[in-house]
Design a protein around this motif. Structure first.
Motif, PDB file in Angstrom:
ATOM      1  N   THR A  28       0.836  -1.199   0.000  1.00 40.46           N
ATOM      2  CA  THR A  28       0.000   0.000   0.000  1.00 40.46           C
ATOM      3  C   THR A  28       0.872   1.251   0.000  1.00 40.46           C
ATOM      4  OG1 THR A  28      -1.753  -1.179   1.171  1.00 40.46           O
ATOM      5  CG2 THR A  28      -1.827   1.220   1.246  1.00 40.46           C
ATOM      6  N   TYR A  29       1.923   1.242   0.804  1.00 41.28           N
ATOM      7  CA  TYR A  29       2.832   2.393   0.859  1.00 41.28           C
ATOM      8  C   TYR A  29       3.526   2.606  -0.488  1.00 41.28           C
ATOM      9  CZ  TYR A  29       6.679   5.404   2.284  1.00 41.28           C
ATOM     10  OH  TYR A  29       7.583   6.428   2.365  1.00 41.28           O
ATOM     11  N   TRP A  32       1.106   4.070  -2.929  1.00 37.73           N
ATOM     12  CA  TRP A  32       0.884   5.488  -2.622  1.00 37.73           C
ATOM     13  C   TRP A  32       2.044   6.336  -3.140  1.00 37.73           C
ATOM     14  CZ3 TRP A  32       3.347   8.543   1.376  1.00 37.73           C
ATOM     15  CH2 TRP A  32       2.777   9.803   1.531  1.00 37.73           C
ATOM     16  N   TRP A  35       1.665   6.639  -6.834  1.00 35.65           N
ATOM     17  CA  TRP A  35       0.575   7.568  -7.154  1.00 35.65           C
ATOM     18  C   TRP A  35       1.047   9.019  -7.011  1.00 35.65           C
ATOM     19  CZ3 TRP A  35      -2.299  10.950  -3.971  1.00 35.65           C
ATOM     20  CH2 TRP A  35      -3.438  11.477  -4.564  1.00 35.65           C
TER      21      TRP A  35
END
Length: 115
Positions: A28-29, A32, A35
């Motif tokens: 997830t990190y 992110w 992104w």
């Protein structure tokens, strides 16, 4: 048979659960960060390294840290259950210390690149 139940409990309730949490958090990190880079660079052509288990480091921890802790536990007369928990705890502390060292090296990265 009872010892197998105990060892399976340690593996599946502690080790695998912890690995799952770190895999979810790590990926997830990284997503992110990709992104953020995509927005900053104004492009969709962005890729990130998948987060996963470092197999060579895992073998180093198993044979260099956990196995030695298990041998030490046996040498001091701990029961099998106490020895397994002791080795698991030593492995957790070794991972924590390794993470702190990696974090400190990460902050030193820009200085290393300049050299």
């Amino acid at each position: 048979a009872q010892m197998n139940v105990f060892i399976n409990d340690v593996i599946y309730s502690k080790i695998v659960t912890g690995m799952c949490c770190t895999m979810i958090f790590g990926n997830t990190y990284y997503a992110w960060m990709a992104w953020r880079m995509m927005r900053r660079e104004k492009t969709t052509n962005v890729c990130t390294l998948p987060y996963g288990i470092n197999t060579p480091a895992a073998f180093a921890f198993i044979f260099g840290v956990i196995a030695k802790a298990a041998k030490e536990a046996a040498a001091t007369g701990m029961s099998m259950e106490e020895g397994v928990l002791y080795a698991w705890r030593v492995g957790c502390v070794a991972n924590l210390v390794s993470g702190f060292i990696a974090t400190l090296c990460g902050f030193a990265g820009p200085l290393i690149v300049k050299v």
